[in-house]
Design an enzyme around this catalytic site. Structure first.
Site, PDB file in Angstrom:
ATOM      1  N   ILE A  12       0.698   6.543  -2.442  1.00  0.00           N
ATOM      2  CA  ILE A  12       0.891   5.141  -2.057  1.00  0.00           C
ATOM      3  C   ILE A  12      -0.374   4.566  -1.408  1.00  0.00           C
ATOM      4  O   ILE A  12      -0.670   3.376  -1.556  1.00  0.00           O
ATOM      5  CB  ILE A  12       2.136   4.961  -1.143  1.00  0.00           C
ATOM      6  CG1 ILE A  12       2.608   3.518  -1.165  1.00  0.00           C
ATOM      7  CG2 ILE A  12       1.893   5.434   0.273  1.00  0.00           C
ATOM      8  CD1 ILE A  12       3.026   3.007  -2.500  1.00  0.00           C
ATOM      9  N   ARG A  35      -6.125  15.783   4.734  1.00  0.00           N
ATOM     10  CA  ARG A  35      -6.546  17.187   4.742  1.00  0.00           C
ATOM     11  C   ARG A  35      -7.344  17.543   3.500  1.00  0.00           C
ATOM     12  O   ARG A  35      -8.289  18.324   3.558  1.00  0.00           O
ATOM     13  CB  ARG A  35      -5.314  18.096   4.849  1.00  0.00           C
ATOM     14  CG  ARG A  35      -4.517  17.896   6.118  1.00  0.00           C
ATOM     15  CD  ARG A  35      -3.142  18.478   5.977  1.00  0.00           C
ATOM     16  NE  ARG A  35      -2.500  18.027   4.742  1.00  0.00           N
ATOM     17  CZ  ARG A  35      -1.333  18.457   4.281  1.00  0.00           C
ATOM     18  NH1 ARG A  35      -0.662  19.336   4.972  1.00  0.00           N
ATOM     19  NH2 ARG A  35      -0.841  17.996   3.166  1.00  0.00           N
ATOM     20  N   LYS A  88       7.333   3.256   4.993  1.00  0.00           N
ATOM     21  CA  LYS A  88       8.760   3.532   5.079  1.00  0.00           C
ATOM     22  C   LYS A  88       9.023   4.957   4.619  1.00  0.00           C
ATOM     23  O   LYS A  88       8.257   5.463   3.793  1.00  0.00           O
ATOM     24  CB  LYS A  88       9.594   2.520   4.258  1.00  0.00           C
ATOM     25  CG  LYS A  88       9.078   2.306   2.856  1.00  0.00           C
ATOM     26  CD  LYS A  88       9.639   2.935   1.664  1.00  0.00           C
ATOM     27  CE  LYS A  88      10.107   4.268   1.390  1.00  0.00           C
ATOM     28  NZ  LYS A  88      10.113   4.658  -0.025  1.00  0.00           N
ATOM     29  N   ASP A 166      14.786   8.002  -0.603  1.00  0.00           N
ATOM     30  CA  ASP A 166      13.396   7.537  -0.471  1.00  0.00           C
ATOM     31  C   ASP A 166      13.220   6.224  -1.241  1.00  0.00           C
ATOM     32  O   ASP A 166      12.755   5.235  -0.668  1.00  0.00           O
ATOM     33  CB  ASP A 166      12.407   8.619  -0.925  1.00  0.00           C
ATOM     34  CG  ASP A 166      10.977   8.131  -0.820  1.00  0.00           C
ATOM     35  OD1 ASP A 166      10.414   8.169   0.287  1.00  0.00           O
ATOM     36  OD2 ASP A 166      10.435   7.654  -1.839  1.00  0.00           O
TER      37      ASP A 166
HETATM   38  P1  NAP Z   1       2.045  11.721  -1.182  1.00  0.00           P
HETATM   39  O1  NAP Z   1       1.461  11.349  -2.500  1.00  0.00           O
HETATM   40  O2  NAP Z   1       2.589  13.089  -1.003  1.00  0.00           O
HETATM   41  O3  NAP Z   1       0.940  11.378  -0.111  1.00  0.00           O
HETATM   42  C1  NAP Z   1       1.049  11.660   1.250  1.00  0.00           C
HETATM   43  C2  NAP Z   1      -0.241  12.332   1.697  1.00  0.00           C
HETATM   44  O4  NAP Z   1      -0.079  12.720   3.052  1.00  0.00           O
HETATM   45  C3  NAP Z   1      -0.556  13.596   0.911  1.00  0.00           C
HETATM   46  O5  NAP Z   1      -1.346  13.327  -0.203  1.00  0.00           O
HETATM   47  C4  NAP Z   1      -1.252  14.463   1.922  1.00  0.00           C
HETATM   48  O6  NAP Z   1      -2.661  14.251   1.842  1.00  0.00           O
HETATM   49  C5  NAP Z   1      -0.750  13.959   3.278  1.00  0.00           C
HETATM   50  N1  NAP Z   1       0.204  14.917   3.817  1.00  0.00           N
HETATM   51  C6  NAP Z   1       1.230  15.535   3.186  1.00  0.00           C
HETATM   52  N2  NAP Z   1       1.874  16.363   3.998  1.00  0.00           N
HETATM   53  C7  NAP Z   1       1.248  16.293   5.175  1.00  0.00           C
HETATM   54  C8  NAP Z   1       1.431  16.957   6.412  1.00  0.00           C
HETATM   55  N3  NAP Z   1       2.403  17.850   6.587  1.00  0.00           N
HETATM   56  N4  NAP Z   1       0.608  16.645   7.429  1.00  0.00           N
HETATM   57  C9  NAP Z   1      -0.385  15.741   7.270  1.00  0.00           C
HETATM   58  N5  NAP Z   1      -0.625  15.100   6.095  1.00  0.00           N
HETATM   59  C10 NAP Z   1       0.188  15.371   5.079  1.00  0.00           C
HETATM   60  O7  NAP Z   1       3.252  10.735  -0.801  1.00  0.00           O
HETATM   61  P2  NAP Z   1       3.362   9.169  -1.111  1.00  0.00           P
HETATM   62  O8  NAP Z   1       4.131   8.960  -2.353  1.00  0.00           O
HETATM   63  O9  NAP Z   1       2.046   8.503  -0.980  1.00  0.00           O
HETATM   64  O10 NAP Z   1       4.347   8.760   0.072  1.00  0.00           O
HETATM   65  C11 NAP Z   1       3.908   8.671   1.408  1.00  0.00           C
HETATM   66  C12 NAP Z   1       4.834   7.733   2.142  1.00  0.00           C
HETATM   67  O11 NAP Z   1       4.782   6.455   1.502  1.00  0.00           O
HETATM   68  C13 NAP Z   1       6.306   8.175   2.098  1.00  0.00           C
HETATM   69  O12 NAP Z   1       6.942   7.903   3.294  1.00  0.00           O
HETATM   70  C14 NAP Z   1       6.901   7.326   0.982  1.00  0.00           C
HETATM   71  O13 NAP Z   1       8.274   7.065   1.170  1.00  0.00           O
HETATM   72  C15 NAP Z   1       6.087   6.047   1.124  1.00  0.00           C
HETATM   73  N6  NAP Z   1       6.033   5.278  -0.126  1.00  0.00           N
HETATM   74  C16 NAP Z   1       5.743   5.892  -1.314  1.00  0.00           C
HETATM   75  C17 NAP Z   1       5.791   5.152  -2.496  1.00  0.00           C
HETATM   76  C18 NAP Z   1       5.471   5.761  -3.839  1.00  0.00           C
HETATM   77  O14 NAP Z   1       5.702   5.091  -4.858  1.00  0.00           O
HETATM   78  N7  NAP Z   1       4.954   6.960  -3.939  1.00  0.00           N
HETATM   79  C19 NAP Z   1       6.100   3.805  -2.448  1.00  0.00           C
HETATM   80  C20 NAP Z   1       6.307   3.199  -1.217  1.00  0.00           C
HETATM   81  C21 NAP Z   1       6.282   3.956  -0.065  1.00  0.00           C
HETATM   82  P3  NAP Z   1      -3.664  15.466   2.244  1.00  0.00           P
HETATM   83  O15 NAP Z   1      -3.135  16.685   1.535  1.00  0.00           O
HETATM   84  O16 NAP Z   1      -4.999  15.010   1.775  1.00  0.00           O
HETATM   85  O17 NAP Z   1      -3.553  15.577   3.732  1.00  0.00           O
END
Ligand code: NAP
Length: 306
Positions: A12, A35, A88, A166
């Protein structure tokens, strides 16, 4: 100009936060805490703690990490005197969010718990149209393909990851905004894969003070065309919000067919809140999810294989 960092440079952050920040003249993205990921042209740090220690002139941080680490990161950011934007959901429990509200107030910083779906083009018009009408029934269909939208994201299946809530919380963020009456969960069924901690499907039955039936189906197993639709029947007309809220039809006539403006709207609002010295934390959508986890009947379904 507000200098801002992003924590958690994942899907995101790349898809939405980065372009929205580049378009918004109120903000300058100066750092990333992630990270594994880095971004050219800004300060890169492996974690938020080292970023906060190294970039003291920073004004704000957008937390785009999974919800399980939101609270710890938000506390560190608030304690460092920075404004906080929360993706969120705002955390893994209502208690955490309440504590963040108190801490932000004490520290005099802005805390913004975002609900991006509320910024979709049709939502405010829907709210306005419904505000003078009596609602007789609501149907929410939120069905998408988890493999398309969350590839490789194990955190969604862990406790606190919310599973199908989610995306489902996006629908709840819209209905809590547009419906004129508060509503309450009466029954829920949560379909939990045998090898996961959170549901892949959910059926929810709510009612409001007038006993209006409000039904929701959330499903993460939909392949092909995706469905993000809310239908509201009223005593004088039917309103349909489609495509996640960007399309609005009333009695079959398309009123709004908007572009994707959600994250532009969020950063506009964040800038206004910072300027006004205010916070915006509405836990209503998250409270309904907590209720579903409290009240819902668990049904074990086949294991989820990525
Ligand atoms: P994601 O692709 O997994 O990205 C989150 C990033 O946070 C990871 O790439 C990771 O980066 C870091 N991370 C993961 N676990 C961690 C930990 N334990 N400690 C510290 N850093 C950590 O997830 P995302 O889809 O972007 O979603 C993130 C948030 O945005 C969620 O709450 C989701 O509900 C919200 N969101 C997502 C979307 C969507 O379409 N994907 C839409 C709206 C809102 P590093 O490994 O580089 O640290």
């Amino acid at each position: 100009m507000t200098t801002i960092a992003i924590a958690g440079f994942g899907k995101i952050a790349r898809d939405q936060h980065l372009p929205a920040l580049r378009e918004n003249r109120n903000f300058e993205l100066t750092a990333i805490a992630s990270r594994n990921a880095t971004l050219e042209g800004v300060d890169n740090h492996p974690d938020l703690e080292s970023l906060l220690a190294a970039v003291p002139a920073l004004d704000a941080v957008a937390l785009c990490t999974p919800p399980q680490v939101r609270y710890t990161q938000a506390v560190a950011t608030i304690e460092a005197g920075k404004h906080v934007l929360l993706e969120k959901p705002p955390g893994v429990s209502l208690s955490e969010v309440e504590d963040l509200i108190r801490r932000a107030e004490q520290k005099g910083v802005t805390l913004f718990a975002t609900w991006h779906a509320r910024e979709a083009a049709g939502v405010e018009k829907a709210r306005e149209w419904l505000s003078t009408r009596r609602v007789t029934a609501v149907d929410i269909q939120w069905r998408e393909d988890v493999r398309q939208w969350h590839p490789g994201q194990q955190w969604v299946w862990e406790p606190g990851g919310l599973g199908v809530f989610d995306p489902g919380i996006n629908a709840l963020s819209i209905v809590t905004r547009i419906l004129p009456e508060a509503f309450f969960l009466r029954e829920a069924t949560l379909e939990v894969p045998e090898n996961c901690q959170s549901p892949i499907g959910a059926t929810l039955e709510f009612t409001d003070v007038n006993d209006t039936p409000i039904h929701a189906d959330f499903d993460w197993r939909q392949t092909g065309p995706q469905t993000w639709q809310i239908t509201v029947e009223t005593e004088d007309g039917k309103l349909v919000l489609d495509s996640g809220g960007s399309q609005l039809s009333i009695d079959g006539e398309r009123i709004i067919d908007g572009e994707d403006i959600e994250y532009a709207g969020l950063y506009q609002r964040f800038a206004e809140l910072i300027r006004a010295g205010r916070s915006d934390v509405d836990v209503a959508p998250f409270r309904h999810v907590a209720d579903a986890f409290l009240l819902g009947r668990r049904q074990s379904v086949e294991p989820f294989i990525e």
